[in-house]
Design an enzyme around this catalytic site. Structure first.
Site: not given
Lengths: 359, 359
Positions: A102, A171, A195
């Site tokens: 990511w 992030d 999440k």
């Protein structure tokens, strides 16, 4: 036998939250029995929902007045592009710490919009380990340093978040609200809600106001954080139902005792599972370097891929779902987000012991 | 007394759809009783949901194989910027037909990304009327002509969609699926789902494949339609619950007889309401030019703003909600999207007659 949901995302939502969300989907007394999903975001009632969501997030995370909160769409990937568009260009440099898929994707998108550079990477060791950033030389013209706080695929997490002599963007899609964070140290924090804080379709953004105001203004309005803030995150129609579910999740977190209590529970869950792995005489082998192990995504391998397949299949039969690792890391991944109970993890540990004795 | 929901968006969802959505939020048998909102988009079950949503949309709208379907986030405003980023730059010109607030906003965002021009506008007459585009001179280097099919705020709608000697992009956020459209005539159609096809947080995009493939590839991946298509709209985590609600809405449309039947009902609803306005001896005055009246958003005025306020308040008391016009147009706006029944409109008409006799 109840089902335990180890899905990496979208992932487990507390039962109480789902029940309240389903009820509101059928009708809300405050809006004449209409569904929470079929009313305008411009109604005072819904504006109240957004205000309460922000206030609750501020309390839970201790967000200072220097920082604004935005409710956006497009997920973390949307932010990869949007943040680079806002702060790169000309001689400015976006500096990236590469800790997996990511963070690399964030870098790749930034490259298309300006000068982006990887300052440190864990690629050489298969992202098992986080790179050393204690003595990092920042490039001239650095606009920001970008990190990924938790790496869902490889199962690593910064034990404490690093600091840099430049605005820090992180992030936190896979560990927001899972442990205390000093928000004042970040220029920007962003996270998909699916999440740890709700369902997919909502992106939480926390930005230092002065830094936000210094961003480019010659770009499309929808991609300017400043414009979204000036419109209370309602510059366009927000994902109203997803915001409502996040409010329910945040209220539930407060009932659990807030982030400190959630963090203690997360530590207990992760410690128990890693202890089971480490105590298995090598039958289960943790993927990440112990010092950088994630409390959110526990990754481990078995002796062979065939045995891993059998593990996943037998776990499913035992009601333990979505344990298959990401295709890039292989093996097993148990995601233990905020809504996962210690009992759920204990079910997995008991299964692992029984599986080991059978195979 | 049941509540009738005339909200301009997010707006009315069929009761049956809400009930099915609430049920799936509590648990879906196909995924071991887990909530539809807490499972990964990568599960074969959810991939099946996305495939069925696309297939149903294709059947309902008659989308040909030359066109791809994408499920994105960010609403129509997100598309304003994204489409311009994809197809402007250099000598290319984005041509805009200005029919109100939203088409003007699309133009404003495009201007920041390249050469955008307004070819025709209805601004001079307060957007009561659509401009004449029958003999439009297109600029050299035109990349596309952009229209807004229905103008929610002013209550106008193209009676039939115009055609141009250039790729045609149309924002159909407020009338998609409300009437038959020849999709093959459009390079791109996009629409937020929250008015006619579900809840907020999902954007439907239909693109001509060859044209999509000719777009810029030097931009962030998340903003490339081509990349989203190559990843079956799952390049990032999609808004899974919003997609599921759209599937339920599309199934419900098929049960109603498809777009032809929905369009007939929409025409009947709008005709009845406009007839009540026109037959009120000037007590109610339609805002839009009759030839360009919207079937989705019926806008009208009363003699004074005070009387309009009384109308809205008394309507609320009678269970008729969200009739206040947009602040830019004032007056009354009744939004009659696909899920609104003829009976709901008849309730409004009866109220209007009673209100007139009282005031």
């Amino acid at each position: 036998m109840s089902t335990i949901n180890f899905s990496p995302g979208p992932s487990i939502v507390a039962r109480e939250v789902l029940e309240q969300a389903a009820q509101a989907l059928l009708g809300v007394p405050e809006v004449h029995g209409l569904s929470i999903a079929e009313i305008s975001h411009r109604l005072p009632y819904f504006e109240g929902i957004v205000r309460e969501t922000e206030a609750t997030l501020r309390r839970l995370m201790g967000i200072p007045d220097t920082h604004v909160v935005l409710f956006l769409q497009g997920g973390a990937r949307g932010q990869f592009a949007q943040l680079a568009l806002n702060w790169l260009g000309g001689a400015k440099v976006g500096a990236y710490i590469d800790t997996g898929v990511w963070s690399r994707a964030a870098f790749d998108d930034a490259k298309t919009l300006g000068d982006a550079r990887i300052l440190a990477t864990g690629e050489g060791n298969g992202y098992r380990e986080l790179p050393d950033v204690s003595d990092l030389a920042l490039p001239e013209g650095v606009a920001y340093v970008h990190t990924t706080s938790n790496n869902t695929i490889y199962g690593t997490q910064w034990p404490t978040m690093p600091t840099f002599a430049a605005p820090h963007i992180s992030d936190m899609s896979s560990d927001i609200l899972s442990r205390p964070i000093d928000v004042s140290r970040f220029a920007m924090i962003y996270a998909g809600a699916q999440k740890n804080a709700g369902i997919s379709g909502l992106t939480l953004c926390i930005l230092e106001r002065s830094w936000m105001d210094a961003a480019r203004q010659d770009i499309p309005s929808i991609w300017q954080y400043r414009v979204q803030h000036a419109n209370d995150s309602m510059y366009n129609t927000p994902p109203t139902f997803a915001i409502y579910v996040t409010l329910l999740a945040l209220r539930w977190f407060e009932k659990q005792g807030g982030v400190a209590a959630i963090a203690a529970n997360n530590t207990a869950k992760a410690n128990a599972l890693y202890a089971a792995i480490d105590g298995s005489d090598g039958f289960y082998r943790g993927y990440a370097t112990p010092a950088h192990r994630s409390q959110m995504n526990v990754t481990f391998r078995l002796a062979t891929e065939d045995l891993e397949k059998t593990f996943v299949a037998e776990a499913e039969a035992a009601g333990l779902h979505h344990l298959k690792g990401h295709r890039k890391a292989g093996g097993i991944r148990a995601s233990l987000y905020n809504a996962m109970s210690l009992e759920g993890v204990e079910r997995l540990i008991a299964f692992m012991a029984a599986f080991k004795s059978r195979h």
